[in-house]
Design a protein around this motif. Structure first.
Motif, short mmCIF file in Angstrom:
data_model
loop_
_atom_site.label_atom_id
_atom_site.label_comp_id
_atom_site.label_asym_id
_atom_site.label_seq_id
_atom_site.Cartn_x
_atom_site.Cartn_y
_atom_site.Cartn_z
N ASN A 133 0.83 -1.21 0.00
CA ASN A 133 0.00 0.00 0.00
C ASN A 133 0.86 1.25 0.00
OD1 ASN A 133 -2.41 -1.39 -0.01
ND2 ASN A 133 -2.53 -1.53 2.21
N LYS A 134 2.00 1.22 0.73
CA LYS A 134 2.86 2.39 0.82
C LYS A 134 3.49 2.74 -0.53
CE LYS A 134 5.45 5.60 2.66
NZ LYS A 134 4.87 6.92 3.04
N ILE A 135 3.95 1.70 -1.29
CA ILE A 135 4.67 1.97 -2.55
C ILE A 135 3.75 1.90 -3.76
CG2 ILE A 135 6.76 1.00 -1.56
CD1 ILE A 135 6.30 -1.51 -3.20
N SER A 136 2.44 1.72 -3.56
CA SER A 136 1.51 1.60 -4.69
C SER A 136 1.52 2.87 -5.53
CB SER A 136 0.10 1.32 -4.17
OG SER A 136 -0.81 1.25 -5.24
N GLY A 137 1.63 2.69 -6.84
CA GLY A 137 1.61 3.82 -7.76
C GLY A 137 2.92 4.55 -7.89
N ASN A 138 4.01 4.11 -7.18
CA ASN A 138 5.30 4.80 -7.23
C ASN A 138 6.30 4.14 -8.16
OD1 ASN A 138 4.39 6.65 -5.34
ND2 ASN A 138 5.10 5.43 -3.61
N ASN A 139 5.87 3.09 -8.90
CA ASN A 139 6.76 2.36 -9.80
C ASN A 139 7.99 1.83 -9.03
OD1 ASN A 139 8.94 2.68 -12.51
ND2 ASN A 139 7.05 1.52 -12.65
N THR A 140 7.69 1.24 -7.85
CA THR A 140 8.75 0.70 -6.97
C THR A 140 8.63 -0.81 -6.91
OG1 THR A 140 8.73 2.73 -5.66
CG2 THR A 140 9.71 0.78 -4.65
N LEU A 141 9.78 -1.50 -7.03
CA LEU A 141 9.82 -2.96 -6.97
C LEU A 141 10.01 -3.40 -5.51
CD1 LEU A 141 10.13 -5.82 -8.22
CD2 LEU A 141 12.57 -5.30 -8.50
N LEU A 142 9.20 -4.40 -5.08
CA LEU A 142 9.31 -4.97 -3.72
C LEU A 142 9.91 -6.37 -3.81
CD1 LEU A 142 8.83 -4.96 -0.69
CD2 LEU A 142 6.50 -5.77 -1.12
N ILE A 143 11.09 -6.56 -3.19
CA ILE A 143 11.75 -7.87 -3.11
C ILE A 143 11.70 -8.31 -1.65
CG2 ILE A 143 13.87 -9.17 -3.48
CD1 ILE A 143 14.64 -7.18 -5.64
N THR A 144 11.06 -9.44 -1.40
CA THR A 144 10.97 -9.98 -0.04
C THR A 144 11.73 -11.30 0.04
OG1 THR A 144 8.90 -11.12 -0.56
CG2 THR A 144 8.73 -8.89 0.34
N GLU A 145 12.03 -11.71 1.28
CA GLU A 145 12.73 -12.98 1.49
C GLU A 145 11.98 -13.81 2.53
OE1 GLU A 145 17.15 -14.75 2.75
OE2 GLU A 145 16.89 -12.64 2.22
N ASP A 146 11.70 -15.07 2.14
CA ASP A 146 11.06 -16.06 3.02
C ASP A 146 9.64 -15.67 3.41
OD1 ASP A 146 14.18 -16.79 4.75
OD2 ASP A 146 13.31 -17.67 2.96
N TYR A 147 8.93 -14.88 2.55
CA TYR A 147 7.52 -14.56 2.80
C TYR A 147 6.64 -15.65 2.17
CZ TYR A 147 7.89 -9.97 4.98
OH TYR A 147 8.11 -8.96 5.86
N PRO A 148 5.32 -15.71 2.52
CA PRO A 148 4.44 -16.73 1.92
C PRO A 148 4.38 -16.62 0.41
CG PRO A 148 3.40 -15.74 3.83
CD PRO A 148 4.63 -14.94 3.57
N PHE A 149 4.01 -17.71 -0.24
CA PHE A 149 3.98 -17.79 -1.70
C PHE A 149 3.00 -16.77 -2.29
CE2 PHE A 149 2.13 -19.51 -5.62
CZ PHE A 149 3.29 -19.68 -6.37
N ASN A 150 3.47 -16.05 -3.33
CA ASN A 150 2.64 -15.14 -4.14
C ASN A 150 2.10 -13.96 -3.33
OD1 ASN A 150 2.02 -14.74 -6.80
ND2 ASN A 150 0.00 -15.65 -6.67
N SER A 151 2.79 -13.60 -2.23
CA SER A 151 2.33 -12.47 -1.42
C SER A 151 3.05 -11.18 -1.76
CB SER A 151 2.53 -12.78 0.06
OG SER A 151 3.91 -12.97 0.34
#
Length: 614
Positions: A133-151
């Motif tokens: 929600n924070k980065i929505s619309g900012n053309n920002t890529l989110l890379i997570t590690e060890d989070y649930p599938f497809n989240s």
């Protein structure tokens, strides 16, 4: 005396040399142990470097579809994480999208601002939905590690020393981000593959852990040996100390002997023997230490070989995994092709069935339509025959009815002329009533005859409605001046129709507007025209409007207005036969149009009628 001094320095050097060699041996053992304990931090450091490289490679292969004019490529790390140090170290050697890389650290989600990539590890306990929600619309890529599938947009998972990733294309597309083909091909694309990857990795880890367990037990055994060796060295060291004490005692004794020169001369041979014995013991201990050091070196070489074996096994496992991945890709491609062929075959079968059903349906409809056309044609012939008979009947009837009316009218006129003086007032009134009734009956018969002939005109010409209305106004000039009527019209079209029927239509509507005026009010009549497409039709129609300011029509009379011989007022109030609007309706129906009206009592009426454009 010189020999005595030399012997003293010799005894001082021997213990110092043995002690130095002992310290060197202990240092070697401790260094070997520290190397073994340092392997774990080294593996952790390698994994951190791999993570940083993984983040750089993912960021470089994601397509940012907007035109970012920022000279730097910014990566933000959420939470207190050593990954910041690793990324900053790598940013000094590499670029992303041909831009220098700037690495920043955010403590909370609300601090995220003006970055291209955000990285967060699941062990930092941040909610991924709040981040999105924070980065929505900012053309920002989110890379997570060890989070649930497809989240997340891109989620990497660390199993052992390996990293894998999965991609959520819907989230990427929603944030105006694209994925390169190679990145998409190597990603885990479904939850089943994700589980399979975990299962395969778990099996691999179990095998690796078993091998490591064996290596650890071997290392533990060797550590036990080293501990025993340390104890042996400590015992030797204790013996050396004891020997040093003995030597010191011997030195004190020798010193006493030195003071007594005679005693030294007698016991010189004994001193040399004691020195030789001490030297022999020290040399034996040195040899023993060398053998133990060689044993330790042999153990170290064995550990190195075991590590090489584990590395080879790891490489073999990776090669097998690559082969399995290739086989899975091939099977997946073949499965997709089979599904597509099956879907194509189903579509073809359904299309053939639908075409056959449409053909049968069209054939049945055509047969039904042909049968109905034949019935319509036969009925049209029957109706045409009956219409002709009715027309002949109406003509004959009207002719036969008019003949006795003519006789009656003639006899009444003779009676009035010949016996006018002999008849009383009641008789004269009766004679006038009979005459007027005969005249009205003759008019009704003529109207009925004309009504039956409407719609039969075959000659249709182009009629300018402006000219036609102008001629009708000229014909009604007497009534217009008598009632002080005002008639306006503008931009009327040219219509293809029967001139007689169209004249009757306009003349009846204008005549009614003049006739049904309000008392002491001059009639104001306006005729206008526009185009319209009626509901449920595609043809364009001319829509005429004839508006007046007359007495209006009550709503309860709406259905009676267009009926033949229907009168809404008495003959004393408004004269007429009550057939004018019936004429208008029949004329318009024969042209393919309609007629209706809108009226407000004591305010006026507007008649609408439509004629198709041709």
């Amino acid at each position: 005396m010189a020999q005595t001094v030399f012997s003293k320095y010799y005894y001082d050097f021997r213990p110092m040399k043995a002690r130095t060699l002992l310290y060197i041996l202990i240092f070697c053992l401790l260094s070997q142990e520290s190397i073994l304990h340092a392997q774990a931090p080294l593996n952790e450091q390698i994994k951190r470097v791999k993570r940083a490289l993984f983040i750089f490679n993912l960021s470089d292969q994601i397509q940012f579809l907007d035109n970012n004019t920022n000279p730097n490529f910014t990566i933000g790390v959420l939470g207190k994480d050593r990954t910041v140090i690793d990324l900053r170290g790598l940013s000094q050697k590499r670029q992303i999208k041909n831009k220098p890389v700037r690495v920043v650290n955010f403590k909370t989600i609300k601090d995220i601002y003006d970055v291209d990539v955000v990285y967060v590890n699941h062990n930092k306990n941040f909610n991924v939905n709040y981040i999105l929600n924070k980065i929505s619309g900012n053309n920002t890529l989110l890379i997570t590690e060890d989070y649930p599938f497809n989240s997340s947009m891109v989620n990497i998972v660390n199993i052992g020393e390996e990293f894998q990733y999965e991609i959520n294309e819907d989230l990427l597309n929603a944030n105006n981000l694209g994925v390169s083909y190679s990145l998409k091909q190597n990603a885990i694309s479904s939850i089943e593959k994700w589980k399979q990857f975990f299962q395969d990795t778990e099996h691999q880890l179990e095998a690796t852990q078993e091998a490591l367990q064996l290596a650890k037990s071997d290392i533990k055994h060797k550590n036990d040996n080293i501990t025993k060796q340390k104890k042996t060295i400590n015992a030797i060291n204790s013996q050396i100390h004891q020997q040093n004490d003995v030597l010191k005692t011997q030195e004190s004794e020798i010193n006493e002997l030195i003071s007594l020169s005679e005693f030294q001369k007698k016991k010189y041979s004994e001193k040399l023997q004691i020195e030789k014995q001490l030297e022999t013991r020290i040399l034996e201990q040195m040899e023993d230490l060398k053998e133990k050091q060689a044993f330790i070196s042999s153990n170290n070489a064995t550990i190195t070989l075991q590590q090489d074996t584990l590395e080879k096994q790891k490489q073999e496992i990776e090669a097998k995994l690559e082969k399995i991945n290739l086989i899975n890709k091939s099977l997946s491609t073949q499965k997709t092709v089979n599904y597509l062929l099956l879907a194509l075959l189903i579509i073809i079968v359904i299309s053939v069935i639908l075409i056959y059903r449409n053909y049968k349906s069209i054939k049945l409809l055509n047969e039904d339509l042909q049968e109905k056309n034949n019935n319509i044609f036969n009925k049209s012939l029957e109706i045409a025959s009956k219409n002709k008979e009715l027309e002949e009947f109406a003509y004959i009837t009207s002719h036969d009815l008019k003949e006795p009316l003519t006789t009656i009218s003639g006899l009444i006129d003779l009676l009035q002329d010949d016996y006018k003086d002999k008849l009383d007032e009641d008789a004269i009134i009766s004679m006038n009533f009979i005459s007027k009734s005969s005249y009205r009956m003759r008019n009704l018969i003529d109207a009925l005859l004309n009504y039956s002939r409407l719609g039969k005109a075959n000659e249709k010409t182009e009629i300018n409605c402006n000219t036609l209305v102008s001629e009708i106004i000229h014909d009604l000039d007497n009534a217009i001046h008598r009632n002080q009527a005002v008639i306006t019209y503008q931009d009327l079209p040219t219509i293809r129709a029967s001139e007689i029927e169209l004249r009757v239509l306009f003349q009846n509507l204008i005549n009614n507007a003049i006739k049904f005026k309000k008392p002491n009010t001059s009639p104001i009549i306006n005729i206008s025209c526009s185009t319209t497409v009626p509901e449920h039709q595609t043809q364009v129609f001319w829509q005429f409007e004839v508006t007046d300011n007359g007495i209006g029509i009550k709503k309860q009379h709406k259905d009676k207005v267009f009926a033949i011989f229907q009168r809404l007022h008495s003959r004393e109030t408004y004269e007429g036969t009550g057939i004018g609007l019936a004429f208008c309706k029949k004329i318009l129906e024969s042209l393919g149009g309609q007629i209706w009206f809108e009226s407000t009592l004591n305010e006026g009426t507007t008649f609408f009628f439509t004629i198709p454009q041709q």
